[in-house]
Design a protein around this motif. Structure first.
Motif, PDB file in Angstrom:
ATOM      1  N   PRO A  19       0.833  -1.201   0.000  1.00 16.92           N
ATOM      2  CA  PRO A  19       0.000   0.000   0.000  1.00 16.92           C
ATOM      3  C   PRO A  19       0.865   1.248   0.000  1.00 16.92           C
ATOM      4  O   PRO A  19       2.071   1.190   0.218  1.00 16.92           O
ATOM      5  CB  PRO A  19      -0.801  -0.129   1.293  1.00 16.92           C
ATOM      6  N   ALA A  20       0.230   2.375  -0.245  1.00 17.88           N
ATOM      7  CA  ALA A  20       0.937   3.657  -0.281  1.00 17.88           C
ATOM      8  C   ALA A  20       0.075   4.723   0.374  1.00 17.88           C
ATOM      9  O   ALA A  20      -1.124   4.525   0.587  1.00 17.88           O
ATOM     10  CB  ALA A  20       1.246   4.046  -1.726  1.00 17.88           C
ATOM     11  N   VAL A  21       0.705   5.839   0.702  1.00 17.27           N
ATOM     12  CA  VAL A  21      -0.016   7.002   1.212  1.00 17.27           C
ATOM     13  C   VAL A  21       0.312   8.197   0.331  1.00 17.27           C
ATOM     14  O   VAL A  21       1.431   8.330  -0.156  1.00 17.27           O
ATOM     15  CB  VAL A  21       0.325   7.307   2.690  1.00 17.27           C
ATOM     16  N   ARG A  59      -1.336  12.593   5.571  1.00 20.14           N
ATOM     17  CA  ARG A  59      -1.234  11.389   4.778  1.00 20.14           C
ATOM     18  C   ARG A  59      -2.628  10.827   4.510  1.00 20.14           C
ATOM     19  O   ARG A  59      -3.469  10.811   5.394  1.00 20.14           O
ATOM     20  CB  ARG A  59      -0.381  10.344   5.510  1.00 20.14           C
ATOM     21  N   ILE A  60      -2.838  10.325   3.276  1.00 15.78           N
ATOM     22  CA  ILE A  60      -4.103   9.749   2.848  1.00 15.78           C
ATOM     23  C   ILE A  60      -3.807   8.358   2.287  1.00 15.78           C
ATOM     24  O   ILE A  60      -2.920   8.219   1.448  1.00 15.78           O
ATOM     25  CB  ILE A  60      -4.755  10.618   1.748  1.00 15.78           C
ATOM     26  N   PRO A  91       5.685   5.035   0.448  1.00 17.35           N
ATOM     27  CA  PRO A  91       5.361   3.780   1.138  1.00 17.35           C
ATOM     28  C   PRO A  91       4.880   4.063   2.561  1.00 17.35           C
ATOM     29  O   PRO A  91       5.067   5.172   3.081  1.00 17.35           O
ATOM     30  CB  PRO A  91       6.687   3.015   1.136  1.00 17.35           C
ATOM     31  N   PRO A  92       4.281   3.071   3.211  1.00 17.32           N
ATOM     32  CA  PRO A  92       3.727   3.279   4.557  1.00 17.32           C
ATOM     33  C   PRO A  92       4.736   3.742   5.605  1.00 17.32           C
ATOM     34  O   PRO A  92       4.338   4.277   6.630  1.00 17.32           O
ATOM     35  CB  PRO A  92       3.159   1.911   4.931  1.00 17.32           C
ATOM     36  N   ASP A  93       6.049   3.573   5.364  1.00 16.93           N
ATOM     37  CA  ASP A  93       6.984   4.046   6.376  1.00 16.93           C
ATOM     38  C   ASP A  93       7.025   5.567   6.454  1.00 16.93           C
ATOM     39  O   ASP A  93       7.667   6.125   7.340  1.00 16.93           O
ATOM     40  CB  ASP A  93       8.383   3.430   6.241  1.00 16.93           C
TER      41      ASP A  93
END
Length: 179
Positions: A19-21, A59-60, A91-93
């Motif tokens: 997933p991504a934000v 972030r979304i 990336p989620p990080d």
């Protein structure tokens, strides 16, 4: 990507199959709505982002549905007041982590690193506030609490993971002592 306009924009999703934000930043305080295109032609989803005392940084979650390699979105500025902005898919990080407390304004995604147990969502502002747990794909999984206006909402953290706050004001998330 950056700009001052509010036309339709596209960002490339990170290469990894995770997933991504969408990270949105403004150079000064602003109140904007980000309309994110949804997979399979569903209506765009709106996210209220704002900050009264500094630049917006929010972030979304972005869906990878259908093997998408990019995501589309549009920014709408409240009262026509436009400010310089930038947006990138990360990336989620890129999601900030916390284990005891964190805070923000408007919509945002955070990563809780603490243990399962009691907590509090404190909201100061108008309108509704909702805290939702997200699954490993950053999709909405469960609503942990919701309220209206100035309120303190008792929540139970399911454990470490990603969470999103949908708010119209300032908020603070905490883990209660002993939780």
């Amino acid at each position: 990507m950056s700009g001052k306009g509010d036309g339709r924009q596209r960002v490339a999703l990170p290469e990894r199959r995770q997933p991504a934000v969408l990270v949105v930043r403004t150079e000064r305080p602003a109140h904007i709505t980000v309309l994110v295109d949804q997979p399979q032609g569903r209506r765009p989803r709106g996210y209220q982002l704002h900050s009264a005392d500094g630049p917006v940084v929010a972030r979304i979650p972005l869906s990878r549905g259908g093997g998408r390699r990019e995501a589309g979105f549009r920014l709408e500025f409240r009262d026509g007041v436009r400010v310089r902005w930038s947006a990138s898919a990360e990336p989620p990080d890129a999601v900030p982590e916390f284990d005891v407390h964190t805070g923000g304004q408007g919509f945002d995604v955070v990563r809780y690193r603490g243990t399962a147990g009691p907590g509090v969502l404190r909201h100061r502002g108008r309108g509704t506030v909702v805290l939702q747990a997200l699954d490993d794909e950053l999709a909405e999984w469960a609503t942990l609490g919701e309220g209206l206006g100035d309120c303190d909402i008792a929540v139970t953290w399911p454990g470490p993971g990603y969470y999103q706050v949908r708010a119209h004001g300032a908020w603070i998330l905490t883990r209660e002592a002993g939780g």
